[in-house]
Scaffold this motif. Structure first.
Motif, short mmCIF file in Angstrom:
data_model
loop_
_atom_site.label_atom_id
_atom_site.label_comp_id
_atom_site.label_asym_id
_atom_site.label_seq_id
_atom_site.Cartn_x
_atom_site.Cartn_y
_atom_site.Cartn_z
N UNK A 105 1.07 -1.16 0.16
CA UNK A 105 0.10 -0.17 0.08
C UNK A 105 0.86 1.17 -0.05
N UNK A 106 0.31 2.26 -0.57
CA UNK A 106 1.02 3.58 -0.64
C UNK A 106 0.57 4.37 0.61
N UNK A 107 1.17 5.45 1.02
CA UNK A 107 0.89 6.45 1.89
C UNK A 107 -0.62 7.06 1.50
N UNK A 108 -1.36 7.53 2.61
CA UNK A 108 -2.46 8.10 2.55
C UNK A 108 -2.32 9.60 2.29
N UNK A 109 -3.12 10.22 1.36
CA UNK A 109 -3.06 11.89 1.09
C UNK A 109 -3.95 12.50 2.30
N UNK A 213 -1.51 -1.85 6.02
CA UNK A 213 -2.36 -0.85 6.12
C UNK A 213 -2.18 0.36 7.32
N UNK A 214 -2.12 -0.30 8.26
CA UNK A 214 -1.98 0.35 9.54
C UNK A 214 -0.68 0.93 9.78
N UNK A 234 -11.34 7.54 6.40
CA UNK A 234 -11.42 7.82 5.12
C UNK A 234 -11.10 6.61 4.27
N UNK A 235 -10.70 5.41 5.00
CA UNK A 235 -10.48 4.11 4.42
C UNK A 235 -11.72 3.42 4.58
N UNK A 236 -12.09 2.50 3.56
CA UNK A 236 -13.24 1.85 3.30
C UNK A 236 -13.28 0.96 4.49
N UNK A 237 -12.38 0.33 5.05
CA UNK A 237 -12.42 -0.90 5.97
C UNK A 237 -12.28 -0.12 7.33
#
Length: 555
Positions: A105-109, A213-214, A234-237
């Motif tokens: 996974x890439x970093x979140x904006x 993810x975390x 903001x994440x779906x899960x």
């Protein structure tokens, strides 16, 4: 390769034609696997649960539903750190990218949205591929979470909403022999402080995927920051992970304060996400026994109660919960009304919209305000809000009166009334405008009055309902039908088509729900081929099917 040619557990090795997918088979395959997961969880067959979740998350149908959810979400046009969004051509290639091997996974904006108290809430926006990966794993995790969830938890769960939580509070406190004291609880930065190690240890999903993810971090102003704890908003899960961390509090309270015996403590929990209320028969019980138990429960998950928002109140004094005030009046009756803070915030938004109107015409301003007024009124239509609606309508009328005076300072009130207002029956001040339709004809549009929204008693969902369990299918469909009868009442051909189709999409057979907007009105015989704009030639479809028909050039 067409979806109809691919078994449930097969992974496509070639490009998939997104507009030729058999969605009816996709839905049926996913629902069947989810029902089997629910049955296995109830029988505590966890080896079977893991096998079924693996089959679902690696299946063609699971990946198709995950991609469909990502592109139909309200934030589908908001990119992550890579600046990429998906269209139908990208969906064809997304199947080959949704693989476990080599995924990072890439970093979140990171963006910030304002809160009601003046502060800002951090929001993390994942990339499209990360959203799709989360949606895939959510298909397997959500049935497990629903099966073990607290019965009176109503936030971020399918088929449940704020009205159910408010109605449960009314049922508990409306009884003359019911509890008299309430602990109003709020958790400090719940999403941002949940213990990472606790989630990895207790959430039954791919541990390595969850850990990545975390620990993905977030990017703000071009700088990547690590994440020490929590699941990003903001994440779906993320909502399911937050609910998973808080589920179990109701069971612990029931074990510590049983309702049987001579002295009944009347301890009950009603929770919506990280906001909750706990009832009790005395202040001492809530202060010295219940509150320490809640703090200990949260401490295990690296969470703590907010000292600003956590308080103990008597039902006669009333308390605010989910934008509404619940209070027992001197007559002995418990009433629920829109809270003063909520009304003040709503009128502030209306005032701000009017200030920003600038060069808008009256019809454009009415169109924007009607959306706000309708949304607010429909939220509060299930409680005793008729008088509040009348006061709000009067306040909005005064705003428009000042708006008209500012625009036409040299005109008389008779001229202003003739230009902007009309009369109908006993109503003499209906603010109105004119919109142009597709043919260039003028269509009158009136400002909506909240007071004209009918008050309807909300029927609370049964606490043990599981939307993934087939035994509740009939109950949920009947409940949805009754809810939408009031929502679609007076909506002309939309309501007629919905009733004619039995509330289902004619292509996939799945229920048409208000959460799956927009519904598309499809012309069976296209207008370019001579089809008429009459109800005999119309049908309601999910947006996915409507796009599939037109992009696939199926007449």
């Amino acid at each position: 390769m067409l979806a109809v040619e691919i078994p449930a557990g097969a992974v496509p090795n070639t490009t998939v034609n997104w507009h030729s997918i058999n969605w009816k088979k996709v839905y049926r395959t996913v629902r069947r696997l989810q029902a089997r997961i629910v049955k296995a969880v109830r029988e505590s067959k966890w080896h079977k649960v893991r096998s079924l979740v693996y089959l679902l998350t690696h299946s063609f149908s699971g990946r198709a539903m995950a991609i469909q959810r990502v592109i139909s979400n309200d934030g589908a046009k908001t990119p992550g750190v890579d600046g990429i969004t998906w269209n139908s051509e990208d969906c064809d290639q997304a199947f080959t990218q949704l693989r476990r091997r080599g995924y990072r996974p890439q970093p979140l904006r990171r963006v910030h949205i304002p809160k009601s108290n003046g502060r800002k809430r951090p929001l993390g926006i994942p990339t499209m591929i990360d959203r799709a990966q989360q949606a895939v794993h959510l298909l397997g995790l959500d049935p497990i979470a629903e099966t073990r969830a607290d019965g009176h938890s109503y936030g971020f769960r399918r088929e449940r909403n704020c009205a159910d939580a408010i109605e449960q509070c009314h049922l508990l406190l409306g009884n003359p022999c019911g509890p008299k004291w309430i602990l109003e609880g709020d958790i400090t930065s719940c999403f941002d402080r949940i213990g990472k190690n606790w989630l990895i240890k207790h959430v039954p999903m791919d541990k390595e995927i969850l850990r990545m993810w975390l620990e993905a971090g977030y990017m703000e102003k071009g700088v990547v920051h690590p994440t020490e704890a929590g699941t990003p908003q903001g994440g779906i899960i993320s909502p399911v992970l937050a609910n998973w961390a808080l589920d179990g509090l109701q069971e612990r309270l029931a074990q510590s304060f049983p309702s049987s015996g001579k002295s009944k403590p009347k301890v009950h929990l009603v929770r919506y996400a990280d906001d909750f209320v706990i009832t009790g028969n005395s202040r001492f019980l809530l202060e010295h026994r219940v509150k320490p138990l809640v703090e200990q429960f949260l401490q295990e998950r690296s969470l703590e109660l907010s000292h600003e928002k956590t308080r103990i109140t008597h039902v006669d004094d009333g308390f605010d919960f989910l934008g509404q005030t619940i209070r027992r009046y001197p007559s002995g009756k418990v009433l629920v009304k829109p809270s003063r803070t909520n009304v003040r915030t709503f009128l502030g938004k209306i005032k701000e919209t009017i200030k920003k109107s600038g060069s808008w015409t009256a019809s454009e301003l009415i169109h924007r305000l009607n959306q706000q007024i309708k949304g607010w009124a429909m939220y509060h239509r299930h409680v005793a809000s008729k008088r509040t609606f009348s006061r709000v309508d009067h306040a909005i009328f005064e705003m428009f009166r000042r708006w008209c005076r500012r625009r036409h300072q040299k005109k008389s009130w008779r001229w202003i009334k003739k230009k902007y207002f009309r009369e109908e029956g006993h109503r003499h001040w209906i603010f109105t405008g004119t919109l142009s339709d597709k043919d260039g004809k003028g269509i009158r549009i009136d400002l909506m009055e909240a007071g004209r929204v009918s008050i309807r008693r909300h029927v609370k969902i049964q606490s043990q309902v599981n939307p993934y369990d087939p035994q509740w299918k009939t109950y949920l469909e009947e409940r949805l039908s009754k809810q939408l009868e009031g929502t679609l009442e007076g909506r002309g051909r939309i309501g007629y088509l919905w009733n004619r189709q039995g509330g289902r999409c004619v292509r996939c057979g799945q229920p048409l729900q208000t959460s799956e907007k927009p519904w598309h009105v499809h012309h069976r015989r296209w207008r370019c081929h001579g089809g008429q704009d009459t109800v005999d030639n119309l049908e309601l479809l999910h947006a996915t099917y409507h796009r599939q028909i037109h992009y696939g050039k199926q007449s």
